[in-house]
Design a protein around this motif. Structure first.
Motif, PDB file in Angstrom:
ATOM      1  N   UNK A   1       0.857  -1.189   0.000  1.00  0.00           N
ATOM      2  CA  UNK A   1       0.000   0.000   0.000  1.00  0.00           C
ATOM      3  C   UNK A   1       0.894   1.241   0.000  1.00  0.00           C
ATOM      4  N   UNK A   2       0.367   2.308  -0.566  1.00  0.00           N
ATOM      5  CA  UNK A   2       1.123   3.538  -0.792  1.00  0.00           C
ATOM      6  C   UNK A   2       0.464   4.675  -0.028  1.00  0.00           C
ATOM      7  N   UNK A   3       1.291   5.497   0.621  1.00  0.00           N
ATOM      8  CA  UNK A   3       0.776   6.680   1.314  1.00  0.00           C
ATOM      9  C   UNK A   3       1.721   7.850   1.053  1.00  0.00           C
ATOM     10  N   UNK A   4       1.211   8.878   0.380  1.00  0.00           N
ATOM     11  CA  UNK A   4       2.005  10.063   0.072  1.00  0.00           C
ATOM     12  C   UNK A   4       2.237  10.882   1.332  1.00  0.00           C
ATOM     13  N   UNK A   5       3.426  11.445   1.459  1.00  0.00           N
ATOM     14  CA  UNK A   5       3.733  12.318   2.595  1.00  0.00           C
ATOM     15  C   UNK A   5       3.166  13.696   2.295  1.00  0.00           C
ATOM     16  N   UNK A   6       2.399  14.246   3.219  1.00  0.00           N
ATOM     17  CA  UNK A   6       1.765  15.545   2.997  1.00  0.00           C
ATOM     18  C   UNK A   6       2.679  16.707   3.372  1.00  0.00           C
ATOM     19  N   UNK A   7       3.762  16.436   4.096  1.00  0.00           N
ATOM     20  CA  UNK A   7       4.642  17.511   4.554  1.00  0.00           C
ATOM     21  C   UNK A   7       5.886  17.686   3.698  1.00  0.00           C
ATOM     22  N   UNK A   8       6.331  16.626   3.050  1.00  0.00           N
ATOM     23  CA  UNK A   8       7.559  16.673   2.254  1.00  0.00           C
ATOM     24  C   UNK A   8       7.220  16.362   0.800  1.00  0.00           C
ATOM     25  N   UNK A   9       7.689  17.204  -0.111  1.00  0.00           N
ATOM     26  CA  UNK A   9       7.461  16.990  -1.539  1.00  0.00           C
ATOM     27  C   UNK A   9       8.282  15.792  -1.994  1.00  0.00           C
ATOM     28  N   UNK A  10       7.714  14.978  -2.868  1.00  0.00           N
ATOM     29  CA  UNK A  10       8.372  13.782  -3.414  1.00  0.00           C
ATOM     30  C   UNK A  10       8.803  12.805  -2.333  1.00  0.00           C
ATOM     31  N   UNK A  11       7.951  12.585  -1.361  1.00  0.00           N
ATOM     32  CA  UNK A  11       8.215  11.595  -0.318  1.00  0.00           C
ATOM     33  C   UNK A  11       6.956  10.755  -0.112  1.00  0.00           C
ATOM     34  N   UNK A  12       7.175   9.485   0.209  1.00  0.00           N
ATOM     35  CA  UNK A  12       6.039   8.582   0.416  1.00  0.00           C
ATOM     36  C   UNK A  12       6.476   7.399   1.262  1.00  0.00           C
ATOM     37  N   UNK A  13       5.472   6.705   1.780  1.00  0.00           N
ATOM     38  CA  UNK A  13       5.690   5.469   2.530  1.00  0.00           C
ATOM     39  C   UNK A  13       4.972   4.334   1.819  1.00  0.00           C
TER      40      UNK A  13
ATOM     41  N   UNK B   1      12.278   9.270  -0.308  1.00  0.00           N
ATOM     42  CA  UNK B   1      12.249  10.696  -0.656  1.00  0.00           C
ATOM     43  C   UNK B   1      13.140  10.861  -1.877  1.00  0.00           C
ATOM     44  N   UNK B   2      12.587  11.441  -2.945  1.00  0.00           N
ATOM     45  CA  UNK B   2      13.322  11.560  -4.201  1.00  0.00           C
ATOM     46  C   UNK B   2      13.498  13.021  -4.606  1.00  0.00           C
ATOM     47  N   UNK B   3      14.352  13.223  -5.599  1.00  0.00           N
ATOM     48  CA  UNK B   3      14.527  14.553  -6.182  1.00  0.00           C
ATOM     49  C   UNK B   3      13.307  14.858  -7.057  1.00  0.00           C
ATOM     50  N   UNK B   4      13.278  16.063  -7.602  1.00  0.00           N
ATOM     51  CA  UNK B   4      12.149  16.451  -8.454  1.00  0.00           C
ATOM     52  C   UNK B   4      12.167  15.729  -9.807  1.00  0.00           C
TER      53      UNK B   4
END
Length: 118
Positions: A20-32, A76-79
């Protein structure tokens, strides 16, 4: 005993997604990514493969609890990339690498089968 059944460590329950995927709302281009029924074996190899990607700024994993059979991988990735792209690429690269390892092992096994064992 209070110990859970052994099959619970690797059989994904019906109706549960493996990943399952959950986008991080505080950091751009980050997810769990939560991966069900896996442990340090997959977590560490996936983390190491993600570190090989130059677009990955951070990759780590954790086991929330020893009796919960799941890992949470943070990326967490680059743009230039997204966490989903990095995750997918890491899985594909690991799949190719393991297929090469399997082939090399089978080739060596076949080569040695005809020789005496000593």
């Amino acid at each position: 005993m209070n110990a859970p059944d052994r099959y619970e460590r690797f059989v994904v329950p019906e109706g549960t997604k493996k990943v399952s995927y959950e986008r991080d709302t505080k950091i751009v281009n980050a997810a769990s990514f939560t991966i069900e029924r896996e442990d340090h074996t997959i977590g560490n190899i996936l983390r190491m493969q993600l570190h090989r990607d130059p677009n990955v700024l951070f990759a780590g994993y954790k086991l929330p609890h020893p009796l919960q059979y799941k890992i949470v991988v943070r990326i967490h990735t680059t743009s230039q990339s997204s966490p989903t792209q990095a995750y997918t690429q890491a899985i594909d690269d690991l799949d190719k690498e393991l297929l090469q390892l399997k082939k090399a092992f089978e080739d060596e096994k076949n080569r040695l089968e005809g020789k005496p064992y000593y």
